[in-house]
Design a protein around this motif. Structure first.
Motif: not given
Length: 254
Positions: A103, A106, A110, A137-144, A147
């Motif tokens: 994670l 990735e 990004e 906000d749509k960047q999946q890995y950066r958002q995860q 969190k």
């Protein structure tokens, strides 16, 4: 089959669970709260229910899971650590080291792609900047990854509160034992008295909590019937005055 196995450390507890393959219920007394017992159990330990009654604090956050029907930790309403103080378990508590490393990798990829896009576009206009923010906000890995970092910070701050002790285990078990026996018995109060005194003399509880729990035990003893025959035999002083219940040791080891 019933077995009683003394455990000293989480590692020792894990090794003991390896040898108890036939058990369906594991009851942990005064251990297990600081480390999530399912993480210590072997993968082969399926269909096993764990019950934890432990005064060591802090309680591991994974125990604060309303959807877990296989693992129960008793936390008394008057325990110094309240349920609201324990972070609620979420999906990031079960992430492995390999998943975390992936994670992070990735998310960094990004981020680099975004920086390269900014370099190609030059100084973006406010409209383009808003568009880039929406893309973030749509960047999946950066958002995860964000969190996950927030969760790790929350758990770290919770654990940094330091080690302490909650309500003595025998005090928690005393009403449970009475409920199982279907009667009130002063003999069940003796372990509770010992457990409370042990934490008091080792400075593991506040004077406020000691006073509250001492008074509760005192009131319980006063409300219970006294075995007059036992008292006469143990003390050899004739009949004990009515209305004067006591708990006394069978032998004096002083």
């Amino acid at each position: 089959m019933r077995l009683v196995v003394p455990c000293t450390t989480p590692t020792h507890t894990s090794s003991c669970l390896l040898t108890l393959q036939e058990l369906r219920t594991v009851f942990l007394m005064n251990c297990g709260a600081g480390a999530f017992i399912k993480d210590l159990a072997p993968p082969s330990a399926t269909n096993v229910r764990y019950v934890v009654v432990d005064s060591h604090r802090p309680v591991h956050p994974k125990y604060n899971d309303a959807n877990d029907t296989d693992c129960f930790l008793f936390l008394a309403p008057d325990d110094p650590q309240q349920l609201e103080e324990i972070p609620v378990r979420n999906e990031y508590d079960d992430i492995t080291e390999e998943e975390r490393a992936f994670l992070e990798q990735e998310a960094e990829r990004e981020k680099q792609e975004e920086e390269e896009q900014l370099e190609r576009d030059g100084s973006p206009s406010p409209a383009k900047r808003r568009k880039l923010e929406q893309q973030q906000d749509k960047q999946q890995y950066r958002q995860q990854w964000r969190k996950l970092k927030d969760r790790e910070k929350l758990v770290r701050e919770y654990l940094e509160m330091g080690s302490s002790y909650g309500k003595p285990t025998p005090l928690v078990m005393q009403p449970l034992a009475e409920a199982l026996m279907g009667k009130v018995d002063n003999t069940l109060l003796w372990p509770a008295c010992v457990g409370l005194t042990d934490q008091w003399i080792h400075q593991r509880l506040s004077s406020q909590h000691y006073g509250i729990w001492y008074q509760q035990l005192k009131d319980t003893v006063s409300s219970n019937d006294v075995n007059q025959a036992y008292a006469n035999q143990a003390n050899n002083i004739g009949k004990m005055p009515s209305g004067l219940p006591v708990i006394s040791a069978e032998r004096d080891y002083k």
